[in-house]
Design a protein around this motif. Structure first.
Motif, PDB file in Angstrom:
ATOM      1  N   LEU A  82       0.820  -1.214   0.000  1.00 52.40           N
ATOM      2  CA  LEU A  82       0.000   0.000   0.000  1.00 52.40           C
ATOM      3  C   LEU A  82       0.854   1.263   0.000  1.00 52.40           C
ATOM      4  CD1 LEU A  82      -2.785  -1.096   2.485  1.00 52.40           C
ATOM      5  CD2 LEU A  82      -3.110  -0.461   0.116  1.00 52.40           C
ATOM      6  N   LEU A  86       1.776   1.545  -3.935  1.00 51.67           N
ATOM      7  CA  LEU A  86       0.646   2.429  -4.256  1.00 51.67           C
ATOM      8  C   LEU A  86       0.787   3.818  -3.628  1.00 51.67           C
ATOM      9  CD1 LEU A  86      -2.324  -0.111  -3.917  1.00 51.67           C
ATOM     10  CD2 LEU A  86      -1.102   0.573  -5.978  1.00 51.67           C
ATOM     11  N   THR A  87       1.904   4.092  -2.990  1.00 54.11           N
ATOM     12  CA  THR A  87       2.221   5.385  -2.353  1.00 54.11           C
ATOM     13  C   THR A  87       1.093   5.915  -1.466  1.00 54.11           C
ATOM     14  OG1 THR A  87       1.442   6.750  -4.213  1.00 54.11           O
ATOM     15  CG2 THR A  87       3.747   6.074  -4.247  1.00 54.11           C
ATOM     16  N   ALA A  88       0.434   5.032  -0.725  1.00 52.80           N
ATOM     17  CA  ALA A  88      -0.597   5.475   0.218  1.00 52.80           C
ATOM     18  C   ALA A  88       0.069   6.167   1.413  1.00 52.80           C
ATOM     19  CB  ALA A  88      -1.430   4.289   0.697  1.00 52.80           C
ATOM     20  N   ALA A  96      -4.338   1.655  10.001  1.00 57.75           N
ATOM     21  CA  ALA A  96      -5.230   0.616   9.485  1.00 57.75           C
ATOM     22  C   ALA A  96      -4.689  -0.766   9.835  1.00 57.75           C
ATOM     23  CB  ALA A  96      -5.386   0.754   7.974  1.00 57.75           C
ATOM     24  N   ILE A  99      -5.485  -1.538  13.492  1.00 64.06           N
ATOM     25  CA  ILE A  99      -6.900  -1.888  13.684  1.00 64.06           C
ATOM     26  C   ILE A  99      -7.167  -3.282  13.122  1.00 64.06           C
ATOM     27  CG2 ILE A  99      -9.282  -1.242  13.124  1.00 64.06           C
ATOM     28  CD1 ILE A  99      -8.308   1.676  12.919  1.00 64.06           C
ATOM     29  N   PHE A 100      -6.568  -3.560  11.957  1.00 57.00           N
ATOM     30  CA  PHE A 100      -6.709  -4.861  11.302  1.00 57.00           C
ATOM     31  C   PHE A 100      -6.125  -5.970  12.178  1.00 57.00           C
ATOM     32  CE2 PHE A 100      -5.110  -7.983   8.086  1.00 57.00           C
ATOM     33  CZ  PHE A 100      -6.340  -8.363   7.577  1.00 57.00           C
TER      34      PHE A 100
ATOM     35  N   ILE B 285     -11.340   7.257  13.058  1.00 57.79           N
ATOM     36  CA  ILE B 285     -10.234   7.506  12.122  1.00 57.79           C
ATOM     37  C   ILE B 285     -10.629   6.962  10.744  1.00 57.79           C
ATOM     38  CG2 ILE B 285      -7.827   6.957  11.575  1.00 57.79           C
ATOM     39  CD1 ILE B 285      -7.360   6.715  14.638  1.00 57.79           C
ATOM     40  N   ILE B 286     -11.207   5.753  10.731  1.00 60.34           N
ATOM     41  CA  ILE B 286     -11.672   5.165   9.474  1.00 60.34           C
ATOM     42  C   ILE B 286     -12.770   6.037   8.880  1.00 60.34           C
ATOM     43  CG2 ILE B 286     -12.687   3.107   8.407  1.00 60.34           C
ATOM     44  CD1 ILE B 286     -11.565   1.451  10.679  1.00 60.34           C
ATOM     45  N   PHE B 289     -11.375   9.153   7.144  1.00 58.67           N
ATOM     46  CA  PHE B 289     -10.748   8.892   5.841  1.00 58.67           C
ATOM     47  C   PHE B 289     -11.790   8.475   4.799  1.00 58.67           C
ATOM     48  CE2 PHE B 289      -6.745   8.655   8.196  1.00 58.67           C
ATOM     49  CZ  PHE B 289      -5.970   9.453   7.371  1.00 58.67           C
ATOM     50  N   ALA B 331     -11.438  -2.458   9.230  1.00 58.56           N
ATOM     51  CA  ALA B 331     -10.049  -2.209   8.831  1.00 58.56           C
ATOM     52  C   ALA B 331      -9.862  -2.471   7.341  1.00 58.56           C
ATOM     53  CB  ALA B 331      -9.094  -3.087   9.651  1.00 58.56           C
ATOM     54  N   LEU B 334     -10.758   0.489   5.276  1.00 52.54           N
ATOM     55  CA  LEU B 334      -9.712   1.520   5.228  1.00 52.54           C
ATOM     56  C   LEU B 334      -8.568   1.087   4.315  1.00 52.54           C
ATOM     57  CD1 LEU B 334      -8.629   4.215   6.113  1.00 52.54           C
ATOM     58  CD2 LEU B 334      -7.876   3.215   8.247  1.00 52.54           C
ATOM     59  N   PHE B 335      -8.200  -0.189   4.381  1.00 50.63           N
ATOM     60  CA  PHE B 335      -7.149  -0.698   3.489  1.00 50.63           C
ATOM     61  C   PHE B 335      -7.537  -0.482   2.029  1.00 50.63           C
ATOM     62  CE2 PHE B 335      -5.222  -3.874   6.644  1.00 50.63           C
ATOM     63  CZ  PHE B 335      -4.070  -3.126   6.761  1.00 50.63           C
ATOM     64  N   LEU B 338      -7.410   3.184   1.042  1.00 47.39           N
ATOM     65  CA  LEU B 338      -6.042   3.668   0.843  1.00 47.39           C
ATOM     66  C   LEU B 338      -5.448   3.100  -0.439  1.00 47.39           C
ATOM     67  CD1 LEU B 338      -4.880   3.312   4.536  1.00 47.39           C
ATOM     68  CD2 LEU B 338      -5.149   5.456   3.301  1.00 47.39           C
ATOM     69  N   ALA B 339      -5.803   1.845  -0.742  1.00 50.22           N
ATOM     70  CA  ALA B 339      -5.279   1.222  -1.954  1.00 50.22           C
ATOM     71  C   ALA B 339      -5.852   1.883  -3.207  1.00 50.22           C
ATOM     72  CB  ALA B 339      -5.602  -0.273  -1.957  1.00 50.22           C
ATOM     73  N   VAL B 342      -4.870   5.601  -4.921  1.00 48.52           N
ATOM     74  CA  VAL B 342      -3.884   5.805  -5.972  1.00 48.52           C
ATOM     75  C   VAL B 342      -4.576   6.243  -7.267  1.00 48.52           C
ATOM     76  CG1 VAL B 342      -3.821   3.440  -6.857  1.00 48.52           C
ATOM     77  CG2 VAL B 342      -1.748   4.816  -6.884  1.00 48.52           C
ATOM     78  N   LYS B 345      -4.860  10.194  -7.972  1.00 48.25           N
ATOM     79  CA  LYS B 345      -3.732  10.956  -8.491  1.00 48.25           C
ATOM     80  C   LYS B 345      -3.113  10.327  -9.741  1.00 48.25           C
ATOM     81  CE  LYS B 345      -2.172  13.097  -4.212  1.00 48.25           C
ATOM     82  NZ  LYS B 345      -1.318  12.723  -3.090  1.00 48.25           N
ATOM     83  N   TYR B 346      -3.335   9.033  -9.908  1.00 51.28           N
ATOM     84  CA  TYR B 346      -2.681   8.344 -11.020  1.00 51.28           C
ATOM     85  C   TYR B 346      -3.713   7.652 -11.906  1.00 51.28           C
ATOM     86  CZ  TYR B 346       1.570   8.909  -8.257  1.00 51.28           C
ATOM     87  OH  TYR B 346       2.607   9.434  -7.539  1.00 51.28           O
TER      88      TYR B 346
END
Lengths: 307, 360
Positions: A82, A86-88, A96, A99-100, B285-286, B289, B331, B334-335, B338-339, B342, B345-346
């Protein structure tokens, strides 16, 4: 009289210090490469439950430790994918992961709550390991000696080896390292996986040596203390050793004060001590270093060569 | 085949709004597969967790009650995250807010009057903000990382709670149980929809989110927060004071977390108990985001996370899914967010190896 009091105290300090030392040592290498992984607590829990489950199933603790390293490193690999590929955002991804890890370990460990396992044998003969005085040197779990060897090894690696130099270069100036042909992402992946494996050993130190059993959130925030320890040590392995044993002493205070029937202050205050001590230490360390920070220059910043 | 990331000239607006949806859908799919693989009824679990609470109108009131604290805390955290201030100790500020409000409740126990409940709420906000003031002070004066200090303080707050429950604040008529007296009628939030559990805190959370939207998009303060977060150097040249922004971000985050705390204590709990910390501060927090750090997005995200809480309980009672599964689903969301980030921006290009070589 003094030895009957002092020796158990020293042994408890070593026990409390070792897991945070192992976890912090891994994180130190990760941060030296320029990556901030806040998922330490989550990776430790994944390691703790994996180590316990495999040991409970196979009855062989070293296999549990190896499994814990692999599982925690796998979760670190997810973090690496990530943040590096993926530059997260590293802070968010680390949170995360924690929490995971809390959820996943609780889920996986559900059937193991309340079970016990055969703990590690000693590395030294019983005459030494169970000697009333000498056990203070010889009477620990093999993982304690492993942790000390690893401190020396990491210290050597970072200061003397070529690979360690490259790793530090990647953490201090990723663009320069990239321009002379080193794979910044590759180096960081290796560091992140190493950090995960170390967190895995740290986690199973709780589930296989200290308690030894599995309970939800077994590590109780020690992963965060390990993170603070890296700052405390100024990113130097030898200082980490000192810091870990200092924190171990603070944590031991609680246990022994309780056992001795010490009731001048509330037990809750003693339980809060390691966290308060961490804040105090961070305040002293952070305030003292004026000007140039000791942290690796690229810490927490994603690497984007083309932009 | 190689996957290439090509930087977009401008971040994609469409992807910005689409990725949270993709993340939720991906979580449902991956969750169903993973939970099936480890021997649970994966598809049943996903149906119970994500759909059952929405289809059952009787559960909507629970969604509101669960979403309210998540929205309040999430909005507060988003203000900080926008300014690159990483307050992750909202759980501690939530506890301290709850405790400060409880202190007022215990001090006014036996009294009557309309003023008691507002006073408890003010105490809650002040308590949470003051507790977040500690990391703000440490950060601005001593340069202590706020991530670590705010988190350490959460563990301290839990111990303060335990101490007060075991000792000074224990109900004198409570058969030695470690909990406070039950709050009186003037200390409990009124329900706003008759014969439901929807208390005053639920509409308040929505009002706060809308107010925060206006403040963040229309005021100089909102602009300052964005500039400090996006371009700290520019902010300094522009004359914005970074330290003031850090203080403001932490006080706002702490205040809202504290507000959420006292609303929970005076709402669903109706007293203070050792089981008060339920992890809302971390789940928020989740929420922040997933809601793209935007107050209106956070309202939606708060409702989605509330669905997973209510659905998680349903799945527990109906198909025996372990309680921890809810956290795993949250969780994963959120993963995936975040994944997929990308994509904002891309642009993703699938190129053959030869072509990739030519391009280089």
């Amino acid at each position: 009289m003094t030895e009957s009091l002092l020796i158990p105290i020293i042994m408890t300090i070593v026990g409390a210090a070792t897991p945070i030392l192992l976890a912090a040592l891994g994180e130190l290498v990760v941060e030296k490469s320029g990556v901030l992984n806040l998922g330490l607590e989550g990776m430790m829990l994944i390691g703790a439950v994996t180590g316990f489950a495999v040991t409970a199933t196979t009855g062989y603790a070293p296999l549990g430790v190896v499994a814990a390293m692999i599982a925690a490193a796998a979760s670190a690999g997810l973090f690496g994918f990530l943040t590096l590929t993926l530059t997260a955002n590293q802070v968010a991804t680390g949170l995360a992961l924690t929490i995971f890890g809390i959820g996943l370990s609780a889920l996986a460990g559900e059937n193991y709550v309340g079970q016990t396992v055969d703990v590690f044998g000693s590395v030294f003969p019983a005459a030494l390991a169970e000697h009333p005085v000498l056990r203070v040197i010889f009477g620990y779990s093999p993982l304690v000696y492993v942790s000390l060897l690893l401190v020396a090894a990491v210290s050597w690696f970072l200061r003397k080896s070529r690979a360690g130099l490259i790793l530090r270069a990647v953490g201090e100036s990723d663009l320069s390292a990239h321009s002379i042909g080193y794979s910044v992402i590759g180096v960081r992946y290796m560091a992140v996986l190493f950090g995960g494996a170390m967190a895995g050993i740290a986690g199973c130190f709780y589930s296989l040596v200290l308690t030894p059993m599995w309970a939800e959130q077994l590590t109780a925030g020690r992963g965060w203390i390990a993170l603070a320890l890296v700052v405390f040590a100024g990113w130097r392995p030898m200082r980490l050793l000192l810091g870990a044993y200092l924190f171990g002493a603070v944590m031991t205070l609680e246990l022994h004060a309780k056992a001795a029937g010490f009731s001048l202050v509330a037990p809750e205050f003693l339980a809060a001590m390691p966290y308060l001590a961490t804040i105090a230490v961070l305040a002293i360390i952070s305030a003292r270093k004026t000007g140039k920070s000791l942290a690796p220059a690229c810490l927490g910043k994603p690497f984007k060569p083309s932009s | 085949m190689l996957i290439e990331l090509e930087k977009r000239k401008e971040p994609s607006k469409a992807m910005l709004y689409l990725t949270p949806v993709i993340a939720v859908v991906a979580t449902m799919l991956a969750g169903a597969i993973i939970f099936s693989l480890i021997g649970h009824d994966g598809f049943g679990a996903v149906r119970k967790i994500f759909l059952a609470p929405l289809l059952d109108t009787y559960k909507w009131q629970d969604l509101g009650v669960k979403a309210a604290p998540l929205i309040l805390i999430g909005v507060g955290l988003a203000i900080g995250f926008r300014a690159n201030v990483w307050n992750i100790g909202a759980e501690g500020q939530y506890i301290m807010g709850g405790l400060a409000g409880t202190g007022v409740a215990l001090a006014t126990w036996g009294m009557t009057g309309w003023w008691i409940l507002p006073l408890m709420c003010i105490a809650g906000i002040v308590g949470g903000a003051a507790y977040a003031g500690i990391p703000a002070f440490l950060k601005t004066r001593l340069n202590v990382n706020e991530i670590l200090s705010s988190l350490m303080l959460t563990y301290v707050a839990i111990q303060v709670l335990y101490y007060l429950m075991r000792g000074p604040w224990k109900d004198p008529d409570g058969f030695n149980f470690p909990q406070t007296r039950l709050f009186t009628d003037d200390q409990i939030l009124p329900t706003v929809i008759p014969s439901t559990v929807v208390h005053l805190g639920v509409p308040l959370a929505f009002v706060v989110a809308i107010a925060a939207w206006f403040v963040l998009s229309r005021s100089v303060f909102g602009f300052q927060i964005r500039v400090v977060g996006a371009a700290p150097a520019a902010a300094r040249y522009g004359g914005f004071n970074t330290n003031k922004t850090i203080w403001a971000a932490l006080l706002a985050g702490g205040g809202l977390a504290g507000f959420a705390g006292i609303l929970e204590a005076a709402g669903p709990f109706g007293q203070m108990v050792p089981q008060f910390p339920t992890g809302y501060g971390f789940t928020a927090i989740i929420v922040a985001f997933l809601g793209r750090l935007h107050p209106i997005g956070i309202v939606l995200a708060g409702i989605i996370l509330a669905v997973t809480y209510v659905g998680g309980e349903l799945a527990q009672s109906s198909i025996g899914l372990p309680a921890a599964a809810t956290g795993v689903f949250q969780a994963m969301m959120l993963f995936f967010l975040l994944a997929t980030d990308v994509l904002v921006k891309y642009r993703i290009r699938f190129a053959s190896a030869a072509k990739a070589g030519d391009a280089a």
